[in-house]
Design an enzyme around this catalytic site. Structure first.
Site, PDB file in Angstrom:
ATOM      1  N   GLY A 180       0.814  -1.220   0.000  1.00 22.17           N
ATOM      2  CA  GLY A 180       0.000   0.000   0.000  1.00 22.17           C
ATOM      3  C   GLY A 180       0.840   1.258   0.000  1.00 22.17           C
ATOM      4  O   GLY A 180       0.346   2.352  -0.260  1.00 22.17           O
ATOM      5  N   ARG A 181       2.118   1.092   0.334  1.00 23.98           N
ATOM      6  CA  ARG A 181       3.015   2.255   0.321  1.00 23.98           C
ATOM      7  C   ARG A 181       4.449   1.864   0.000  1.00 23.98           C
ATOM      8  O   ARG A 181       5.351   2.703   0.068  1.00 23.98           O
ATOM      9  CB  ARG A 181       2.950   2.993   1.651  1.00 23.98           C
TER      10      ARG A 181
ATOM     11  N   GLY B 158      -0.493   6.142   1.400  1.00 30.46           N
ATOM     12  CA  GLY B 158       0.707   5.748   0.657  1.00 30.46           C
ATOM     13  C   GLY B 158       1.997   6.321   1.215  1.00 30.46           C
ATOM     14  O   GLY B 158       3.072   6.102   0.667  1.00 30.46           O
TER      15      GLY B 158
ATOM     16  N   ARG C 153       6.096 -12.511   1.087  1.00 31.38           N
ATOM     17  CA  ARG C 153       5.649 -12.766   2.461  1.00 31.38           C
ATOM     18  C   ARG C 153       4.802 -14.035   2.526  1.00 31.38           C
ATOM     19  O   ARG C 153       4.301 -14.492   1.499  1.00 31.38           O
ATOM     20  CB  ARG C 153       4.761 -11.585   2.919  1.00 31.38           C
TER      21      ARG C 153
ATOM     22  N   ASP D 190       1.339 -11.118   6.903  1.00 30.98           N
ATOM     23  CA  ASP D 190       1.817 -10.279   5.792  1.00 30.98           C
ATOM     24  C   ASP D 190       3.143  -9.604   6.128  1.00 30.98           C
ATOM     25  O   ASP D 190       3.730  -8.943   5.270  1.00 30.98           O
ATOM     26  CB  ASP D 190       0.766  -9.224   5.414  1.00 30.98           C
TER      27      ASP D 190
END
Ligand SMILES: Nc1ncnc2c1ncn2[C@@H]1O[C@H](COP(=O)(O)OP(=O)(O)OP(=O)(O)O)[C@@H](O)[C@H]1O
Ligand SMILES: [Mg+2]
Length: 479
Positions: free
Chosen positions: A82-83, A115, A172, A241
């Site tokens: 997401g970032r 982000g 991951r 994750d």
């Protein structure tokens, strides 16, 4: 520069560009990480625009990877970078290293996020990645961190930063869970084959390479967590994750190093149930491997085989921790002392309650086998001196039982018990200065942490007990 991950089918990622940040400034560079890439810190500084993500290096193929995961024990569905933006891999003497920007803008996987990463958490990730590496613990690395005054909202208004981090792979456990939960066995196989081919090539020869992969990842994870327990590191957010398929420490968020020992210490203020407390880390590591096992089951094919691969966790963890703890105490692992050592270690941890973890082990090397003449600096850490004295006598007896040489033992123990770890308050001091554009403390602290086992007389104060104000510090998932 190459990007091997980009050779996977498009379902595994989204190609995209980082979002520029205005007026970047360099906050820190790790010289050893730069060296791994054949660069000097000056080279990295001269490439500030690349560090912040405003310039994309030639031949880079920036992308955000998709993954899913279990967060705090609950299936969270699709997550993804997401970032973080992976932009390529480069050959190094330690094999290919992937390079990522963390905090370089929104991606299709940003969900509610912006982000971005704040300067505070970026400095924490930068310093701890390099500190863990110097401690000899498997980890992703950090090349540099750069900031921008562009505001980002967290609990308060903060500013943005980007960390350039490196690892052979950022795949991951959740990368596998993603395809398993979607019942996409073809993609699951593509990912497993990619990981085996590139990172575990020896496993191709195994009768069931997927079972072998699970076993090897389980073993590495068990060893990683044994290292964490031995050094008193608490990750804080051991969601699937954040679990590396290479057994690396990944995602430095609300982590902490144990100070006054409390087995149930919770370093992440957001973790109210204490799921990721120090004492729970080993079993959570196992639980996470179980989640990976479930995801790999369609490839392995046999429940019994899968279970057998997973079953290596407990013995591997126990043996590794035993080895590390014996080294911390300067003792050989000897069968004839098995029971004595078990009791000695158990009673040590009971006695350690409230005592500074890092200082205890560092000062332990001063204890002499013959008599109490070397005890004083260590004894000073205890309120219950009688309990300490009684334990120290047993420890001495055990040292004499293997005719331990004081001088050799002190040297060896100082190679495994760090003098310097990244205490939260040390990071906090560096962060507050950096927030005022003084980056000198980030540099100084990094230099100290890059030699954690060395006596550094000019930096003695970095090894001291935390000041009173540090007890009010809280770290949370906010980053
Ligand atoms: N500010 C943000 N903007 C967008 N997505 C975010 C942000 N913060 C976290 N996320 C996403 O939320 C999920 C869980 O976050 P977590 O804190 O574990 O990861 P992270 O620190 O962003 O990254 P990594 O695991 O790559 O180090 C991830 O998918 C992450 O990318
Ligand atoms: Mg994460």
């Amino acid at each position: 520069m190459d990007n091997s991950f980009a050779s996977l089918p498009p379902a595994f990622y989204t190609r995209l560009m980082p979002t520029p940040l205005p007026s970047p400034y360099l906050v820190g560079v790790s010289a050893p990480a730069a060296q791994l890439l054949g660069l000097t810190p000056a080279d990295v500084a001269a490439s500030l625009d690349v560090v912040i993500g405003n310039t994309v290096p030639e031949r880079a193929l920036p992308l955000a990877a998709v993954y899913s995961g279990h967060q705090f024990g609950v299936w969270a569905g699709q997550l993804g970078d997401g970032r973080a933006i992976l932009f390529g891999d480069v050959a190094t003497e330690q094999g290919p290293m992937e390079l990522q920007w963390k905090g370089a803008g929104m991606t299709p996987y940003s969900r509610m996020g912006d982000g971005r990463a704040v300067l505070r958490s970026s400095i924490r990730e930068f310093l701890c990645s390099e500190a863990m590496h110097a401690l000899g613990i498997p980890t992703s690395r950090a090349l540099a961190v750069a900031g921008s005054d562009q505001g980002v909202m967290r609990e308060t208004a903060e500013t943005s930063a980007v960390v350039v981090r490196m690892a052979p792979s950022f795949v991951r456990f959740g990368s596998f869970e993603h395809w398993y939960y979607r019942q996409k066995n073809a993609e699951l196989k593509v990912l497993a084959d990619y990981v085996i081919e590139r990172f575990y090539p020896a496993l191709r020869e195994e009768a069931n390479p997927y079972r072998a992969l699970l076993e090897e990842v389980t073993r590495r994870t068990a060893h990683l967590i044994a290292h964490w327990q031995a050094v008193g590191f608490m990750h804080g957010v051991m969601n699937t994750d954040n679990m590396s398929i290479l057994g690396l420490t990944l995602d430095y968020g609300p982590y902490g190093f144990m100070e006054a020992f409390d087995a149930n210490h919770i370093c992440n203020h957001t973790d109210q149930q204490g799921r990721y407390s120090y004492a729970n880390q080993p079993q959570v590591g196992h639980w996470n491997c179980y989640a990976l096992a479930q995801a790999l089951l369609p490839l392995i094919g046999e429940v019994d085989e899968t279970q057998a691969a997973l079953d290596v966790y407990q013995p591997e963890f126990a043996a590794k921790l035993d080895e590390l703890l014996h080294a911390k105490l300067g003792l050989s692992v000897l069968d004839q002392h098995f029971d004595t050592d078990r009791a000695l270690l158990d009673d040590m941890f009971a006695m350690l309650e409230g005592v500074d973890f890092t200082l205890f082990f560092r000062r332990l090397s001063g204890v002499r086998a013959a008599d109490a003449s070397g005890d004083e600096p260590l004894r000073d850490l205890f309120i219950d001196r009688a309990a300490f004295d009684a334990w120290a006598e047993r420890y001495r007896a055990r040292l004499r039982a293997e005719q331990s040489d004081d001088q050799a033992r002190t040297l060896a123990m100082n190679q495994v018990n760090p003098k310097y770890v990244l205490r939260n308050y040390l990071a906090q001091v560096a962060i507050e200065k950096a927030q005022n554009k003084d980056f000198s403390e980030v540099e100084r602290l990094l230099a100290v942490l890059q030699r954690p086992y060395d006596e550094q007389p000019e930096h003695e104060h970095y090894a001291a007990l935390p000041p009173d104000w540090a007890s009010h510090l809280e770290v949370s998932c906010s980053s």
